[in-house]
Design an enzyme around this catalytic site. Structure first.
Site, PDB file in Angstrom:
ATOM      1  N   SER A  84       0.829  -1.203   0.000  1.00  0.00           N
ATOM      2  CA  SER A  84       0.000   0.000   0.000  1.00  0.00           C
ATOM      3  C   SER A  84       0.871   1.264   0.000  1.00  0.00           C
ATOM      4  O   SER A  84       1.650   1.480  -0.925  1.00  0.00           O
ATOM      5  CB  SER A  84      -0.966  -0.041   1.179  1.00  0.00           C
ATOM      6  OG  SER A  84      -1.988   0.911   1.030  1.00  0.00           O
ATOM      7  N   ASP A  97      -9.309  -6.673  -5.101  1.00  0.00           N
ATOM      8  CA  ASP A  97      -8.615  -5.474  -4.641  1.00  0.00           C
ATOM      9  C   ASP A  97      -9.324  -4.233  -5.170  1.00  0.00           C
ATOM     10  O   ASP A  97      -9.752  -4.199  -6.318  1.00  0.00           O
ATOM     11  CB  ASP A  97      -7.180  -5.504  -5.180  1.00  0.00           C
ATOM     12  CG  ASP A  97      -6.210  -4.714  -4.332  1.00  0.00           C
ATOM     13  OD1 ASP A  97      -6.632  -3.712  -3.729  1.00  0.00           O
ATOM     14  OD2 ASP A  97      -5.032  -5.102  -4.281  1.00  0.00           O
ATOM     15  N   HIS A 102      -7.322  -5.951  -0.690  1.00  0.00           N
ATOM     16  CA  HIS A 102      -6.187  -5.045  -0.579  1.00  0.00           C
ATOM     17  C   HIS A 102      -5.093  -5.622   0.307  1.00  0.00           C
ATOM     18  O   HIS A 102      -3.904  -5.484   0.011  1.00  0.00           O
ATOM     19  CB  HIS A 102      -6.680  -3.708  -0.022  1.00  0.00           C
ATOM     20  CG  HIS A 102      -5.604  -2.689   0.151  1.00  0.00           C
ATOM     21  ND1 HIS A 102      -4.795  -2.262  -0.882  1.00  0.00           N
ATOM     22  CD2 HIS A 102      -5.192  -1.991   1.246  1.00  0.00           C
ATOM     23  CE1 HIS A 102      -3.936  -1.355  -0.439  1.00  0.00           C
ATOM     24  NE2 HIS A 102      -4.160  -1.172   0.850  1.00  0.00           N
TER      25      HIS A 102
END
Length: 531
Positions: free
Chosen positions: A241, A454, A501
């Protein structure tokens, strides 16, 4: 956490999947039935964990609470606030679920090594937790180092977490990844986050681009200083991320230090006009609510749908058209960003500051995220991660204040990765002199990793892959024979099934297999070059 939109770059004609045959997945899965042996001479991460589990088994089952926006009750929240453990202990509680690994202490020497090695079917592995002091006031990085005892480590993997998180969220990856021989693993808390020190976060620059560079430097300069302290010449960097975004920034500012770059659901890849043009208003719609409303159990267990999943199933001829479609499984109805939220964002009011001000209600607010984010995990692990999250979120604000300098309220990067990714691995290592030409990097292997469900759109990864491939072709046209021989640039996009994610938590077996393959490929390439 963030939604991305397709870019206009051509997508490659071939999709690489991080799929496994069942035998591969099973051979690498972390067996929850194993737990570290209770040895009074060798402390494990949390010695009382088994007793706690047994107590829960013997006690009457608690009534099931319907999943609400804030599942934790007021009384339970106040009790957690009053009796909350330290963030250090909360980290150890999470890491207690890692099998086999033992803490390296004064007792783990001599005759004990052979005995301890017998309890680990993959060799004797130990961990050390340290605060690595950096220059300046109140600057130190929290580090977890894992090594294989009695083996020479010629390769290094460094793992960096995302926004507001900590190294403990990689707990399902530490044991499988350290099965690789010849590797040493480091997991770091970024400066001002996790259990690293939390110095005041200040930006002194006035120019927008200089603000971005200063904000990125606040983190990546600390990473470079840590590398020098640990005397690591080159390493493989895995960032998740925001950690993926900063990993790209590190590769650009400090060339020649990486063997490979692995970007796990990286934030900030695509370009958005509102986020990069100060003359335009900030975007008035966002899917940031996904982070708080999406149920992780449905991501892991349901039939996948949406853009990233469509990539998995679509033939090569349809992949470009697939990228232009909306993602129904991860995109809630578009809604305006309230003006007060834009004001808070621009005023640099951290979401964690609300938790700190909430006092006894803080654990209840955090439960709105943790109970959805971790509801696919066993109850004990979910509870430990909730406690760990609250312990981190309630700490003094520091690195969390970076967000508005790097991202606009719509969660697009102000300096998008897609506009600079092509220069990763192509920086000058030695400037030209009167007698010799400049020495440049000759490419860097880069892996973009996305979850099937995602909300980071895989189209951004494919656009980045195409730009990297174009840059490689350009470099080879003007390269010398020696540069062509040393050319090392490559790019690939992988999609992990049944993951969102947080790929490393949603489908750790497949995630670990992917990373192990990349580690082995890196090691083999290094061995060939050394011959």
């Amino acid at each position: 956490m963030l939604k991305t939109y397709p870019t206009t770059f051509l997508l490659p004609k071939r999709l690489k999947l991080a799929s496994l045959v069942p035998s591969q997945t099973n051979s690498l899965s972390t067996d929850a039935s194993f737990s570290p042996q209770q040895d009074p001479r060798q402390p494990i991460l949390l010695a009382s964990h088994q007793a706690m589990s047994q107590a829960r088994t013997d006690s009457p089952p608690r009534p099931q609470r319907a999943l609400t926006y804030f599942p934790l009750g007021y009384k339970e929240a106040a009790q957690q606030w009053w009796t909350s453990v330290s963030s250090r202990q909360a980290e150890r509680n999470v890491l207690s679920f890692v099998p086999y690994l033992r803490e390296a202490t004064a007792e783990t020497v001599g005759s004990q090594l052979q005995e301890l090695a017998k309890s680990d079917p993959f060799g004797h592995r130990v961990w050390r937790s340290s605060m690595v002091e950096l220059s300046g006031k109140n600057r130190a990085l929290n580090e977890l180092a894992i090594e294989r005892v009695g083996e020479q480590a010629d390769d290094t993997l460094v793992m960096v977490h995302g926004y507001g998180a900590g190294l403990g969220f990689f707990y399902k990856n530490f044991e499988p990844l350290t099965r690789a021989q010849g590797w040493k693993l480091y997991a770091l808390d970024m400066l001002g986050m996790g259990n690293s020190s939390r110095p005041p976060f200040r930006i002194r620059a006035k120019d927008p681009q200089e603000k971005i560079a200063e904000a990125e430097g606040w983190f990546i300069d600390a990473l470079e200083e840590w590398r020098k302290i640990r005397k690591i010449e080159k390493f493989t960097l895995l960032g998740h991320s925001l950690g993926g975004y900063l990993a790209v920034s590190y590769a650009l500012k400090y060339p020649g230090r990486l063997n490979k770059l692995i970007l796990s659901s990286p934030v900030g890849v695509p370009e958005d006009p509102w986020a990069v043009n100060a003359a335009m208003p900030e975007p008035q719609e966002s899917t940031l609510a996904n982070e708080f409303t999406q149920d992780q159990e449905s991501i892991v267990n349901s039939e996948p749908a949406g853009t990233n999943a469509d990539y998995v199933r679509a033939p090569a001829s349809e992949k470009k058209s697939t990228a232009t479609q909306a993602n129904p499984s991860t995109t809630p109805p578009k809604r305006p960003i309230p003006s007060w939220l834009v004001w808070l964002w621009d005023a640099n009011v951290s979401p964690f500051s609300i938790i700190r001000m909430a006092g006894p209600l803080g654990p209840r607010f955090v439960s709105g995220w943790t109970f959805r984010r971790f509801n696919h995990l066993p109850p004990d692990e979910k509870e430990a991660l909730h406690t760990y999250s609250y312990a981190l979120f309630r700490q003094r604000g520091s690195g969390e204040y970076v967000l508005p300098y790097l991202l606009a309220p719509g969660a697009y990067a102000r300096s998008p990765i897609i506009n600079r990714i092509q220069e990763v691995g192509r920086q000058v290592l030695q400037p030209a002199t009167e007698t010799s030409p400049a020495v440049r990097e000759t490419g860097l292997p880069i892996v973009f990793l996305y979850g099937e469900n995602d909300w980071m759109d895989v189209a951004g990864g494919y656009a980045a892959e195409e730009k990297l491939n174009q840059r490689r072709r350009q470099a080879l046209l003007d390269a010398t024979d020696d540069e062509k021989r040393r050319e090392n640039g490559s790019a690939k996009v992988l999609v992990v099934r049944k993951a969102g994610h947080n790929i490393h938590l949603d489908n750790p077996d497949e995630f670990n297999e992917v990373i192990l393959r990349e580690m082995e490929e890196t090691r083999q390439k290094r061995l060939v070059l050394e011959k």
